[in-house]
Write a protein that holds these residues in place. Structure first.
Motif: not given
Length: 66
Positions: A5-9, A11-17, A22-26, A31-32
């Protein structure tokens, strides 16, 4: 741990991630590759990585390099 579901968020969340987030996101992004927002999110991720690298460089060198 993040899920797809993070793919639909926004991307501003990355600044505080955290780095782990970030590794999980990659992993999720890899995978998608056919996701409609894949390139947009990859560009946002690259921008965030560049921002963090510049900040780290400034901290190590004692200030902004002009």
């Amino acid at each position: 741990m993040l899920n797809n579901s993070i793919l639909d968020e926004d991307p501003k969340w990355m600044r505080s991630a955290s780095e782990d987030d970030l590794r999980d996101f990659v992993r999720i992004l890899d995978a998608n590759e056919s996701h409609p927002r894949h390139q947009y999110l990859l560009d946002a991720f690259n921008k965030e990585c560049n921002r963090r690298a510049a900040k780290s460089y400034e901290e190590r060198s004692g200030g902004e390099w002009i």
